[in-house]
Design a protein around this motif. Structure first.
Motif, short mmCIF file in Angstrom:
data_model
loop_
_atom_site.label_atom_id
_atom_site.label_comp_id
_atom_site.label_asym_id
_atom_site.label_seq_id
_atom_site.Cartn_x
_atom_site.Cartn_y
_atom_site.Cartn_z
N VAL B 262 0.46 -1.18 -0.46
CA VAL B 262 0.39 0.20 0.27
C VAL B 262 1.04 1.03 -0.19
CG1 VAL B 262 -1.22 1.28 1.36
CG2 VAL B 262 -2.16 -1.33 1.40
N ASN B 263 1.69 0.97 0.46
CA ASN B 263 2.42 3.14 1.10
C ASN B 263 3.30 3.01 0.05
OD1 ASN B 263 0.93 2.71 3.33
ND2 ASN B 263 2.57 2.07 4.59
N LEU B 264 4.68 1.80 -0.19
CA LEU B 264 5.89 2.07 -0.73
C LEU B 264 5.17 2.09 -2.45
CD1 LEU B 264 9.00 1.98 -0.56
CD2 LEU B 264 8.88 -0.38 -0.73
N MET B 265 4.82 0.60 -2.65
CA MET B 265 4.15 0.44 -3.99
C MET B 265 3.19 1.03 -4.04
SD MET B 265 7.43 -1.07 -3.75
CE MET B 265 6.77 -1.57 -5.99
N LYS B 266 2.52 1.82 -3.30
CA LYS B 266 1.37 3.03 -3.71
C LYS B 266 0.21 2.02 -4.44
CE LYS B 266 3.13 6.76 -2.81
NZ LYS B 266 3.72 6.25 -1.68
N ALA B 267 -0.23 0.51 -3.94
CA ALA B 267 -1.08 -0.84 -3.99
C ALA B 267 -2.17 0.88 -4.96
CB ALA B 267 -1.09 -1.60 -4.34
N TYR B 268 -2.66 1.68 -3.54
CA TYR B 268 -4.23 1.71 -3.52
C TYR B 268 -4.53 2.77 -5.11
CZ TYR B 268 -2.13 5.72 -1.51
OH TYR B 268 -0.97 6.98 -1.78
N ARG B 269 -3.41 3.46 -5.78
CA ARG B 269 -3.25 4.19 -6.34
C ARG B 269 -3.54 2.88 -8.12
NH1 ARG B 269 1.10 8.40 -6.07
NH2 ARG B 269 1.76 7.54 -7.46
N GLU B 270 -4.48 3.74 -8.63
CA GLU B 270 -4.76 2.68 -9.84
C GLU B 270 -3.71 2.94 -10.91
OE1 GLU B 270 -7.66 1.78 -11.64
OE2 GLU B 270 -8.10 1.21 -9.65
N ASP B 271 -3.19 3.95 -10.62
CA ASP B 271 -1.60 3.93 -11.88
C ASP B 271 -0.02 3.02 -11.24
OD1 ASP B 271 -0.59 5.59 -9.67
OD2 ASP B 271 0.11 6.86 -10.93
N SER B 272 -1.30 2.28 -10.54
CA SER B 272 0.43 1.42 -9.82
C SER B 272 0.15 -0.02 -10.27
CB SER B 272 -0.06 1.23 -7.86
OG SER B 272 1.31 0.07 -7.64
N ASP B 273 1.89 -0.79 -10.03
CA ASP B 273 1.53 -2.03 -11.19
C ASP B 273 1.89 -3.08 -9.79
OD1 ASP B 273 1.54 -1.34 -13.58
OD2 ASP B 273 3.53 -1.21 -13.87
N THR B 274 1.73 -2.84 -9.22
CA THR B 274 1.61 -3.32 -7.92
C THR B 274 0.38 -4.01 -7.39
OG1 THR B 274 4.05 -2.68 -7.13
CG2 THR B 274 2.14 -4.05 -5.30
N PRO B 275 0.12 -5.30 -7.67
CA PRO B 275 -1.38 -5.75 -6.88
C PRO B 275 -1.99 -5.51 -5.98
CG PRO B 275 -0.22 -7.60 -7.53
CD PRO B 275 0.42 -6.10 -8.23
N ILE B 276 -2.67 -5.83 -5.19
CA ILE B 276 -2.95 -6.07 -3.73
C ILE B 276 -4.39 -6.51 -3.78
CG2 ILE B 276 -3.87 -3.64 -3.16
CD1 ILE B 276 -1.90 -4.76 -0.69
#
Lengths: 279, 463
Positions: B262-276
């Motif tokens: 969530v924090n480092l990889m910004k998974a909460y943002r639409e443009d992040s490639d990191t899944p959560i």
């Protein structure tokens, strides 16, 4: 930093990149891995080190285009720079004292099996390499393996190149014919490593597999890469990536590897559409 | 004129029903008027009990006096003599058990809101002071810092101010340590951390990201490279699990992994490639600040029901009262005196429920807390598709395993004296890597203490 000095398409879905990363190249050993990010919004993905050149300060990675990140990565060219590249991570493969080894590679896993075969060959071990692909078009690193192996067997699922059959068929044949291996090293899809391990267990031959689970930091911080090995939880990033194939719970690892399948699929499609628009 | 109100000026907040839909900061900070009004509650005691409650001994009545005079920059100068990260500590310090617990005003009514005032001063400075610090004259000596978290950054900052050529080695791609991977945006905006790091760079500190010491470089090699002293501030980042069945099902996270996504990889943002995983029901196991952070993050990711599952009672929770209150306002459901015994999966190996037992409190244990015992026949299933284990962390073994002669204790923490000296000459350590998981302010204090000792050490060697 992290400039792509060389790029080569090994087959339609597998790409080789030689990246300038002197800090990683200094200590890299076969079996270890790196983590990279393509851009600022990028995820961190682990890739096992395929080769390294300490003098040039480069590390070679070979990857298959399977999702959004590898798609974006494959679109970069020589001269482009990666956003982040960290390593070497994980424990190096143990090759000391091995005299006769069967190295089994499956698909893009051959990229990781190759440096180990090379190292074993260089230290004078007898190396029997068995590499498997779906078809002729997908065969990679054949010449490299030839140089690093005492014997090389290329297998294809459809028989369009080499011998028709699975790597396990050939391995079984070799063992049955009386070849005595100190160790079998299997690197490829989880299913392949599972069946190689099941086979060698019957013959009681020590088998090492290289695991490549989902991970973030690669230093033991997130625990996302955990596996069950011999009934105990291990972190692939710091305890591995090499493990005893007879102890790994492959079914669990296969399940864990598809945790984000839907997200990855959607993201990959979005990325492909994006590239189509640009071009 | 002293303000004799028995209660603190209230902190302006985003409303709970609004903030659970965003990751913006929850507490909005005092206005100048509120800050001056609150400062006037301070009696300016001559014996300064509050200072004794501060791990880094900030001259609290001193900076509050400046606020009363509306000399906010002056207040900032006083705080920065003792603290390297005032905007961070003003937000995340447990003031209620430190400075504010000693405040005379707290004897009858609420103590002075020292933490909120510290934050106000730091934010005022960031907003109004445009000048970045100038790089001091170099003294020709080099020092290395491992880990760019609170301890390492504080150590690096002080060494740089003394004239050292300092390089910080960070394993991740971004500096900040727990401030960027652990504490969420809504509690500590990352822009603040970034600003502190920019200030360090302006002081001449070099930050090498993507550098894992213990892998790419060994501690001994740092000395060979010409660093005369090394500070280890690698924190306590290794997550613990409960070792119950089902922990490797899909949907079980360590709090570290969940928060890092969530924090480092910004998974909460639409443009992040990191899944959560965005689950409808989420169970967070544990009762500390990290558990609250994970629960509140899960809520913001869209979960309908988020549970805190904790084996002791609410009174025993290690989380700050403020965090517990914020979590409750946001609709987090507290299942206290409840302990998970198994995680149940569906046919695809995704989590579908958490099997728990109810607990009751027995006799106090060695920590003084009443230890929970299982109530027989109390087993029940909590429907959840995501379980986040937030039951503590241990120090990372990478450096311990690759450095000779560095003494560690049975918990894997480096053994260091009060000045950060380890069993190896020239190697210093501080923060969570020495104490086990603790607070930002203690880590910062340890980093600064070690900087002093490193300076003495290098000077004694070069004499």
């Amino acid at each position: 930093m992290y400039e792509i000095l060389r790029k080569k398409e090994l087959n339609p879905t597998v790409v080789l990149m030689e990246v300038y990363a002197p800090m990683t190249a200094r200590k890299a050993q076969p079996g270890q891995f790196i983590i990279l990010r393509v851009d600022e919004q990028g995820e961190r993905i682990p890739l096992t080190i395929a080769d390294f050149d300490r003098e040039k300060g480069t590390v070679t990675i070979i990857f298959q285009i399977v999702g959004a990140t590898t798609e974006k990565l494959s679109k970069l060219s020589e001269g482009d720079r990666l956003c982040d590249f960290v390593g070497p991570l994980g424990v190096a493969s143990h090759t000391d004292g091995l005299k006769k080894v069967a190295v089994i590679g499956g698909g893009v896993g051959c990229a990781i099996a190759y440096p180990i075969a090379k190292k074993l060959h260089a230290q004078g071990a007898e190396v029997h390499s068995v590499v498997g692909f779906r078809n002729k078009e997908l065969v990679i690193l054949e010449d490299e393996f030839k140089k690093a192996s005492t014997k090389l067997f290329v297998m294809t699922d459809d028989g369009s190149y080499g011998e028709k059959g699975l790597v396990t068929n050939k391995l079984k044949e070799l063992i049955e014919s009386g070849e005595k291996y100190d160790e079998v090293i299997a690197i490829g899809p989880l299913v392949m490593m599972k069946f190689v391990s099941l086979l060698t267990k019957e013959y009681n031959i020590k088998t090492v597999v290289s695991m490549n689970p989902i991970m973030i930091d690669g230093t033991g911080m997130c625990g996302g890469c955990r596996l069950t090995v011999g009934g105990k939880t291990k972190f692939a990033c710091v305890d591995g990536p090499d493990f005893d194939g007879h102890e790994v719970d492959f079914d669990e690892a296969i399940e864990r590897s598809n945790m984000y399948k839907d997200f990855e699929h959607k993201r990959h499609e979005e990325t492909c559409r994006l590239f189509q628009k640009v071009n | 004129m002293a303000n004799m109100s028995l209660v603190k000026n209230k902190m302006p907040h985003q409303d709970a029903d609004v903030r659970i839909k965003n990751f913006d900061e929850v507490a909005l900070g005092y206005t100048e008027e509120q800050a001056v009004d609150e400062a006037n509650r301070c009696l300016g005691c001559k014996h300064k009990p509050c200072v004794g409650g501060c791990p880094v001994a900030i001259d609290i009545p001193g900076f509050i006096e400046k606020i009363k005079e509306r000399d906010f920059e002056g207040a900032y100068e006083i705080i920065s003599r003792s603290s390297s990260l005032p905007a961070v500590c003003g937000r995340v310090c447990p003031q209620e058990t430190q400075c504010e617990s000693k405040c005379v005003r707290g004897l009858k009514g609420e103590p002075v809101a020292i933490g909120r005032l510290e934050r106000f001063v730091a934010d005022w400075h960031m907003k109004n002071s445009k000048d970045t610090p100038a790089a001091p004259q170099k003294n020709g000596h080099r020092a290395a810092v491992i880990g760019a978290g609170p301890a390492g950054l504080a150590c690096a900052g002080d060494l740089a101010k003394m004239g050292y050529d300092v390089t910080v080695f960070e394993a991740l791609h971004l500096a900040g340590g727990v401030l960027v991977y652990g504490i969420p945006q809504f509690r500590l905006p990352k822009e603040i951390v970034q600003r502190e790091i920019e200030n360090l760079k302006a002081l001449g500190v070099k930050i090498e990201t993507n550098a894992v010491i213990g892998k790419a470089l060994a501690v001994d090699e740092l000395f060979e490279m010409g660093f005369e002293a090394v500070f280890i501030g690698t924190g306590a980042g290794l997550p613990r699990f409960m070792n119950i069945p089902g922990e490797n099902l899909k949907g079980v996270y360590s709090a570290n992994e969940f928060l890092t996504r969530v924090n480092l990889m910004k998974a909460y943002r639409e443009d992040s490639d990191t899944p959560i995983l965005r689950a409808r029901n989420v169970a967070v196991v544990g009762g500390g600040n990290v558990a609250m952070d994970a629960a509140r993050s899960a809520k913001r990711l869209g979960a309908e029901n988020v549970y805190i599952v904790y084996r002791r009672g609410e009174a025993e929770m290690p989380a700050r009262l403020e965090e517990i209150e914020h979590a409750k306002e946001e609709g987090i459901i507290f299942k206290t005196l409840t302990n998970p015994v198994e995680i149940i999966g569906d046919e695809h190996k995704f989590v579908k429920a958490l099997k728990c037992v109810e607990m009751e409190l027995g006799e106090p244990d060695e920590s003084g807390r009443r230890s929970p015992v299982v109530k027989s026949g109390s087993e029940f299933l909590l429907q959840t598709e995501c379980v986040i284990m937030s039951i503590g962390t241990s120090p990372n073994p990478l450096i311990r395993n690759t450095t000779n002669g560095l003494e560690t204790n049975k918990h894997g923490c480096f053994v260091a004296d009060e000045n950060g000296r380890t069993s190896r000459e020239g190697v210093f350590a501080g923060g969570d890597a020495v104490t086990g998981a603790a607070t930002v302010i203690l880590a910062m204090g340890a980093g600064r203490q070690a900087a002093k000792a490193m300076d003495e050490y290098i000077r004694s060697k070069s004499r």
